[in-house]
Design a protein around this motif. Structure first.
Motif, PDB file in Angstrom:
ATOM      1  N   GLU A  89       0.671  -1.108  -0.052  1.00  0.00           N
ATOM      2  CA  GLU A  89       0.173   0.034   0.232  1.00  0.00           C
ATOM      3  C   GLU A  89       0.488   0.910  -0.230  1.00  0.00           C
ATOM      4  O   GLU A  89       0.840   1.942  -0.142  1.00  0.00           O
ATOM      5  N   ALA A  90       1.732   1.238   0.938  1.00  0.00           N
ATOM      6  CA  ALA A  90       2.712   2.405   0.681  1.00  0.00           C
ATOM      7  C   ALA A  90       3.107   2.960  -0.540  1.00  0.00           C
ATOM      8  O   ALA A  90       3.368   4.090  -1.013  1.00  0.00           O
TER       9      ALA A  90
ATOM     10  N   ARG B  25       0.884   4.355  -2.508  1.00  0.00           N
ATOM     11  CA  ARG B  25       0.974   5.551  -2.541  1.00  0.00           C
ATOM     12  C   ARG B  25       1.477   6.768  -2.839  1.00  0.00           C
ATOM     13  O   ARG B  25       2.088   7.559  -3.383  1.00  0.00           O
ATOM     14  N   GLY B  26       3.157   5.858  -3.058  1.00  0.00           N
ATOM     15  CA  GLY B  26       3.475   6.691  -3.566  1.00  0.00           C
ATOM     16  C   GLY B  26       3.712   7.264  -5.110  1.00  0.00           C
ATOM     17  O   GLY B  26       4.294   7.635  -5.320  1.00  0.00           O
TER      18      GLY B  26
ATOM     19  N   GLU C  14       4.362  10.713   0.669  1.00  0.00           N
ATOM     20  CA  GLU C  14       5.152   9.143   0.934  1.00  0.00           C
ATOM     21  C   GLU C  14       5.638   9.593   2.299  1.00  0.00           C
ATOM     22  O   GLU C  14       5.275   8.323   2.850  1.00  0.00           O
TER      23      GLU C  14
ATOM     24  N   ALA D 165       3.420  10.351   4.408  1.00  0.00           N
ATOM     25  CA  ALA D 165       1.925   9.126   5.314  1.00  0.00           C
ATOM     26  C   ALA D 165       2.273   8.256   4.910  1.00  0.00           C
ATOM     27  O   ALA D 165       1.610   6.984   6.184  1.00  0.00           O
ATOM     28  N   SER D 166       2.484   7.693   3.986  1.00  0.00           N
ATOM     29  CA  SER D 166       1.866   5.940   4.087  1.00  0.00           C
ATOM     30  C   SER D 166       3.296   5.325   4.312  1.00  0.00           C
ATOM     31  O   SER D 166       3.263   3.966   4.597  1.00  0.00           O
ATOM     32  N   ARG D 167       4.338   5.707   4.980  1.00  0.00           N
ATOM     33  CA  ARG D 167       5.443   4.929   5.411  1.00  0.00           C
ATOM     34  C   ARG D 167       5.439   5.007   6.192  1.00  0.00           C
ATOM     35  O   ARG D 167       5.134   4.072   7.458  1.00  0.00           O
TER      36      ARG D 167
ATOM     37  N   GLU E 191       2.022   5.187   7.402  1.00  0.00           N
ATOM     38  CA  GLU E 191       1.056   4.047   8.070  1.00  0.00           C
ATOM     39  C   GLU E 191       1.051   3.175   8.011  1.00  0.00           C
ATOM     40  O   GLU E 191       0.773   1.660   8.753  1.00  0.00           O
TER      41      GLU E 191
END
Lengths: 409, 409
Positions: free
Chosen positions: A192-193, A196-197, B186, B188-190, B192
């Motif tokens: 997911e991460a 998102r990138g 990037e 935020a998702s890391r 998360e």
């Protein structure tokens, strides 16, 4: 009018816009359908429906009369709504109580027969709007809205293809990071991460008020064989009984089937895809179940021509599973089978029409489906595949770009 | 009866359960309130309400009479509902049409005055249930349910503290990974993904049908100064006009305020926290705005004693902001201010009561709030802080464990 380009990877400001011609076409089809249905106006409150017909997801309300220009009442935040939407009439309001006043000023009166989204609008909201706008009748506008949304334009197909490109890169990344010892949650969240990138919005849009919109549904080994709360062949363990679906704390092991069902969304357009992964190969029965799902997937896509009914495709899937001796596991274990083998997809993860028993909807060119033949061996494992395709005169054409294969890493 | 332990980090199966004594206490309070309100029964459809009173989030319907044992009708999947819920009467159903039949068998008749969740139940669902269960009256049960949920038990506070521990580790990780050049998405998702590895469920629960439940709301520099669709002081850019809120493609830069508002959920219990980050220090005006938000935060928590009204706390926040000459930026730029400085939190990210103008609800021991004084300088930046606290006889006590500070990395 040219197509709005997507944001380039280097852009630091989202630049995606829905072209004015798209919005104009959608509104023309909506008004034609409203006139046929005897609807004087529709009043759209739900974000996705509003976005489809206006190009903006700001906090607003969209009034579309059967004839004449639509009015977008914007509570928060009008300058952004004006940048995002090509509509001519964008009216900032400080209170929703201004809406009937402005409608009377513009139209001379309030509409008597006003369509509302009764499948999603909560009772208290419905009563509020009915009290404020005083229609004589409030028919459900959602079936009509969803029917229009079901047939995608060439511009929308191109957007879905962009999401497919992002998703293909995400699945390729999964093949690189898959490793024994990672928990399902860790594997799902790293994928997911990564997505998102690349522009994944992080949250999938689902219409049902109890439905869940999480991206990574990773079920390893016996977790693939667990029915549960989801209207899906298998639910997995989830993280706790408060959230008992999807990836959980189980660690990935070699030589077991790992079902990865991953939802992607970019610029509002969703893909829903699943592939089987395994670390160091699979035993013969498991591998052959994975191949069987792919066979059903390929045959159904080839058969998805305009005029074929949604129900006929479903029956064909059952027939193929039966022919291979896999009827018992197909679409869930006995007693817990789902009643569909695919669903529409677009601005929401799950949209009508459904590829389901008895559904008489004939397929039309431009309809887009997520097709998901899955086999569940209760307590043991799941095997399946899911891709998104568009109906064309020559049969289904894959929008998904992930190789249709079993990924043995 | 002892408390159910949380899953240890090594466990591969979610083992969290709501203790039987918790469920029994909640149901006793519900039935007492129902008797006072003259409700013959409530019928709970929404997942979170059902989970609160049954301990399971399986696909089910919970019928609670004003007296006598509740009945849980389970559509999918009864064996898991039985493992998860301490209720005695768990009845699998193949079709919801069995519900009135079973109710008549057990109770002799269907209830005449049946409470439903009218704030979330869509009109079509409401009409379906009203047709099936044939009550004479359907009052809205949600205010009563939410009032009961608003006061947390010692067991629930302990669960919130577990979520706080996970969240504190996540914020510590953010300080390690913050770096110039990362995009908001990037970063935020890391964060998360890290939280997911610790048990974060990935998806926040929100009650409103148009509300969004994404974890990482990261607004850097001028993105903190952008009003938008959210009922929040600032909305940020988001990933596209289809999702115009939260983290976006902007790259983090040195010496600018970065607002990180992060929602966490573990075992169903949410935290909602915000801290300011900066790479290599902050200019004096920005730094002083961050400290001002912390001052308001600390003063309000100290003042949050039982009996103080929600509205009085809100007014105190305005007074403090005014005293520091920051009234213009407080709670949003002029014309776009939010009307609350905090909200209840628990099994949903946002719950009543609200710390808002004119709200007369007196605070009670055990109420839990997310307090979020924020300053928005339009087009320039946001500065703020958010923590979760519980009301005690001595004033608010922080549940949040993230240091109350500005993180200069």
């Amino acid at each position: 009018m040219s197509e709005a380009p997507s944001a380039s990877p280097a852009a630091e400001e989202p630049s995606f816009r829905v072209p004015a011609g798209e919005i104009a076409g959608r509104l023309a089809r909506l008004q034609e359908a409203m006139q046929a249905a005897g609807l004087e106006a529709v009043f759209l409150v739900q974000t996705v429906d509003r976005f489809y017909f206006s190009g903006t997801a700001q906090d607003a309300f969209l009034f579309v009369p059967a004839e004449g220009p639509p009015l977008l009442f914007v509570r928060r935040f009008a300058p952004r709504a004006r940048e995002e939407s090509p509509l001519a009439e964008i009216l900032p309001i400080e209170s929703v109580r201004r809406i009937p006043v402005l409608l009377k000023e513009r139209l001379g009166r309030l509409p008597a027969r006003l369509g509302l989204e009764l499948d999603v609008l909560p009772v208290n909201d419905f009563r509020f709007w009915r009290g404020l706008l005083e229609p004589r009748e409030c028919p459900d506008a959602s079936p009509l809205l969803l029917r229009l949304r079901g047939r995608k334009s060439a511009w929308e197909i191109a957007r879905l293809e962009e999401t497919a490109e992002m998703s293909a890169r995400t699945f390729a990344h999964m093949r690189e990071i898959l490793a024994p010892g990672l928990t399902e949650m860790e594997f799902a969240s790293r994928a997911e991460a990564y997505a998102r990138g690349l522009g994944h919005a992080g949250l999938l849009r689902v219409r049902g008020f109890n439905a869940l919109g999480y991206p990574g549904h990773v079920l390893s080994g016996p977790n693939g064989g667990r029915p549960g709360m989801l209207d899906a062949p298998a639910s997995g363990s989830g993280t706790s009984c408060a959230f008992p679906a999807g990836a959980g704390p189980r660690r990935l092991r070699p030589r077991e089937p790992i079902l990865v069902d991953f939802g992607s969304v970019k610029n509002g357009y969703h893909l829903d895809e699943a592939r089987m992964f395994a670390i160091g190969g699979l035993p013969p029965e498991e591998h052959s179940a994975c191949r069987a799902a792919i066979l059903i997937h390929d045959r159904l896509i080839a058969a998805a021509r305009p005029g074929v009914t949604a129900g006929a495709l479903f029956e064909e899937a059952l027939r193929l599973a039966g022919e291979m001796g896999l009827a018992e596991a197909f679409l869930g274990p006995p007693g817990h089978k789902v009643r569909f083998v695919g669903h529409g997809i677009g601005l929401e993860l799950v949209e009508p029409p459904f590829l389901a028993r008895g559904h008489k909807t004939p397929l039309e060119e431009g309809m887009v489906f997520a097709l998901e033949p899955k086999l569940v061996f209760e307590g043991r494992f799941a095997a399946g595949v899911e891709s998104v395709f568009v109906v064309t005169a020559a049969g289904g054409r894959l929008i998904s770009r992930v190789p249709v294969d079993v990924f043995l890493c």
